[in-house]
Enzyme design. Structure first.
Site, PDB file in Angstrom:
ATOM      1  N   GLY A  70      -1.003  -2.505   6.279  1.00 34.85           N
ATOM      2  CA  GLY A  70      -1.994  -3.508   6.674  1.00 34.85           C
ATOM      3  C   GLY A  70      -2.835  -2.988   7.832  1.00 34.85           C
ATOM      4  O   GLY A  70      -3.110  -1.792   7.927  1.00 34.85           O
ATOM      5  N   GLU A 116      -2.997  -4.468  -2.221  1.00 36.11           N
ATOM      6  CA  GLU A 116      -3.023  -5.357  -1.051  1.00 36.11           C
ATOM      7  C   GLU A 116      -1.637  -5.900  -0.740  1.00 36.11           C
ATOM      8  O   GLU A 116      -0.813  -5.161  -0.273  1.00 36.11           O
ATOM      9  CB  GLU A 116      -4.050  -6.477  -1.216  1.00 36.11           C
ATOM     10  CG  GLU A 116      -4.726  -6.900   0.099  1.00 36.11           C
ATOM     11  CD  GLU A 116      -3.811  -7.392   1.204  1.00 36.11           C
ATOM     12  OE1 GLU A 116      -3.695  -6.670   2.220  1.00 36.11           O
ATOM     13  OE2 GLU A 116      -3.252  -8.477   1.107  1.00 36.11           O
ATOM     14  N   THR A 173       0.822  -1.216   0.000  1.00 37.46           N
ATOM     15  CA  THR A 173       0.000   0.000   0.000  1.00 37.46           C
ATOM     16  C   THR A 173       0.860   1.272   0.000  1.00 37.46           C
ATOM     17  O   THR A 173       2.058   1.240   0.198  1.00 37.46           O
ATOM     18  CB  THR A 173      -0.977  -0.052   1.212  1.00 37.46           C
ATOM     19  OG1 THR A 173      -1.604  -1.319   1.238  1.00 37.46           O
ATOM     20  CG2 THR A 173      -2.016   1.014   1.188  1.00 37.46           C
TER      21      THR A 173
HETATM   22  N1  GLY Z   1      -5.285  -4.317   1.860  1.00 35.93           N
HETATM   23  C1  GLY Z   1      -4.992  -3.392   2.865  1.00 35.93           C
HETATM   24  C2  GLY Z   1      -6.202  -2.701   3.364  1.00 35.93           C
HETATM   25  O1  GLY Z   1      -7.101  -2.456   2.599  1.00 35.93           O
HETATM   26  O2  GLY Z   1      -6.275  -2.389   4.518  1.00 35.93           O
END
Ligand code: GLY
Length: 599
Positions: free
Chosen positions: A506, A439, A419
């Protein structure tokens, strides 16, 4: 119990990389003004300022993001009179090229926007969406057991309908002034002429080489001749340049229909070993959704961000709303971390029970950030306890006010950090905070023929559908958007924006953002120090302390309070801009390669 660690702040800020060392880490070849790295002198100066611990200041506009080439593209747009939305399009297009492991056209994003002309704050949901053919048991084996995480991630099964291209176009349509075509030019030039692979990108490739080798098109780009791309390699991406040229002509439709869309679907459905179910119908049906911002009260401010399907604003807001009930002393005080850590554990308990895509499941959105509810939850931390000053022995979800009561089971879905975050303020006073992702690092590892990676966002759903017969709110359903932790945030005071902030990481994003806000407004650290502060993050009980920093000094007092402590790397990528009466102040996380640039 209040024991101070007075050296904490000074130690943690000590030993910054020398400015030139830091610049070399990003730009290994000798970078002069637009030298081998392509960085200008102003970008090099911004890198040096960041690594010296100094915030960047400006009067008119500012942009902060994860790579100097992307920030430069945004700065040029702002300097020419573009809006924050215009600049975001340029920044995102370059990030998709130079930081492909984190975000891009194959992913999704959430955007929070303050429109200065209308005095309005709103949010756009560009989250990936589950295919209509996806079933709730998509990530279960034939016995109904959840797949191993990477068994689900790698390949077509995890790919949701991308939202980022539509979000770029939608934002530009709403708030843009600049010519759309021109905004994609910087990324096209870099893709045609090549850019210098950064240290971070090279490391990410080397660390993931085995998985990147799974699919021939991905391997051909990242592992030419079988070896990971080295730092400093001049890398071209003609397919990406062609995709952006198609977007110049057709807008986001170039991704959602026609040959590029067909290439995406073919890549997903023919992924060897793990084909997915995404269809052209899913791409054609994709829509960005405008949603009201979710705001929580904190120290006389409103901390506003992205509501469901993100858990970001709610969980950040819950942490801050509980902490609002306590007086904090400073980052050197372990008891402050106890209060923050237990507030965070309580917030994560609610997140696991209640938070998901509210278009599919009823959610007590307002009740979760109601100050009265958060005061009640805060009482659990500091109320009448037999063992004051210690970690809460047990944490469970609460009972927020809810018109629509429904029993959900707790979710344990995993999220891994990749991210990227973009913060922008333009010369008209518009403010943008956007977190963007594919992701996992390198997403599904599938490279579409259009020169971009496809996301694995569907693995942000719970792999289980029920627990003991009770449904899980964040279970997968066709057309649903997976719960996120992304927390693009704009802090408001008296109806005016005062800070744009966000981070990758995350589900630790939530802790990174909440702590940076506490560090700046409560502990009084300047913005760069607030972002550089060594991390201590608690989600589900274990206190993660940032390895190799003075946060390790918290291990002993937090252990004595009853926490399990885990010392590990904590790789945030915070980018923030404060809007103050004296001008703009920007900061970039020294843990990544980004900068803040302004004028
Ligand atoms: N995939 C990371 C989030 O959307 O939090």
């Amino acid at each position: 119990m209040r024991s101070a660690l007075p050296l904490f702040v000074t130690l943690m800020l000590a030993a910054p990389l020398l400015a030139q060392e830091a610049a070399d880490a990003v730009a290994p070849e000798n970078a002069t003004e637009t030298g081998a790295s392509g960085f200008s002198e102003r970008a090099m100066a911004a890198l040096a300022a960041r690594d010296a611990g100094d915030p960047v200041t400006a009067q008119d506009w500012m942009v902060a993001a994860a790579n100097p080439l992307a920030v430069e593209a945004g700065a040029d747009v702002l300097e020419a009179g573009g809006t924050a939305a215009d600049a975001m399009v340029a920044v995102q297009a370059v990030l998709g090229l130079v930081e492909p492991q984190s975000s891009g056209l194959g992913g999704g994003a959430f955007l929070v926007y303050y429109d200065a002309l209308r005095g309005e704050l709103t949010t756009l949901d560009g989250r990936e969406t589950a295919p209509l053919a996806a079933t709730p048991t998509l990530f279960q084996d034939e016995t109904g057991e959840p797949l191993g995480f990477f068994d689900a991630v790698i390949g077509g099964l995890s790919v949701g309908t991308p939202g980022t291209p539509a979000l770029m176009e939608d934002s530009h349509r709403r708030w843009g002034r600049a010519n759309w075509q021109s905004l994609l030019d910087p990324a096209i030039s870099l893709a045609d002429e090549g850019f210098s692979v950064s240290a971070r990108m090279a490391d990410a490739i080397a660390n993931d080489a085995e998985r990147l080798a799974t699919f021939p098109a991905t391997a051909a780009y990242f592992l030419p001749d079988g070896a990971p791309l080295a730092e400093g390699t001049l890398l071209q991406n003609p397919a990406y340049a062609d995709t952006l040229r198609a977007m110049q002509i057709h807008g986001a439709d170039a991704i959602y229909e026609g040959p590029i869309a067909e290439g995406i679907i073919d890549t997903v459905r023919s992924a060897e070993g793990n084909p997915g179910v995404l269809s052209l119908r899913d791409l054609a049906a994709y829509r960005v959704i405008e949603r009201p911002a979710v705001c929580a009260a904190y120290r006389g401010m409103d901390v506003c961000g992205m509501g469901p399907p993100s858990s970001g604003a709610l969980t950040v807001g819950q942490i801050l709303g509980m902490v609002d009930n306590f007086a904090l002393e400073g980052p050197g005080n372990p008891d402050d971390w106890r209060l923050i850590g237990d507030a965070s554990r309580l917030a994560f308990a609610d997140r696991g029970r209640y938070m998901a895509d509210s278009d599919f499941v009823p959610m007590p959105t307002e009740g979760l950030v109601d100050p009265a509810y958060l005061e009640e939850r805060a009482q659990l931390i500091e109320g009448d306890r037999l063992d004051p000053g210690t970690a809460l022995p047990e944490v469970a979800p609460g009972n927020p006010t809810w018109d629509h009561a429904q029993l959900w089971a707790d979710d344990e879905s995993l999220e891994f950090p990749s991210t990227s975050h973009i913060s922008i303020v333009d010369s008209y006073g518009n403010v943008l905070s956007m977190t963007t992702t594919i992701e996992n690092g390198f997403g599904s590892r599938l490279m579409a023929p259009g020169g971009f990676l496809l996301n694995n966002e569907l693995t942000d759903f719970s792999f289980r559908t029920h627990r003991d017969g009770v449904p899980i709110a964040n279970r997968l359903e066709p057309g649903k958007r997976p719960r996120s932790s992304m927390s693009p945030t704009i802090v408001m005071q008296d109806g005016e924006p005062i800070l744009a902030i966000g981070s990758p990481g995350g589900s630790r994003i939530i802790g990174y953002v909440a702590t940076a806000i506490i560090a700046h407004y409560d502990w009084g650290l300047d913005l760069q120090d607030a972002l550089s502060l060594p991390h201590a993050v608690n989600r589900f009980g274990t206190y993660d302390l940032e390895e190799g920093t003075s946060a390790e000094a918290l291990a002993e007092p937090l252990t004595a309070m009853g926490y399990e402590v885990n010392i590990r790397g904590l790789n945030s990528g915070l980018h923030a801009i404060a809007i103050t009466p004296d001008g703009l102040i920007g900061a970039a996380d020294p843990r990544r390669e980004g900068i803040a640039l302004g004028q």
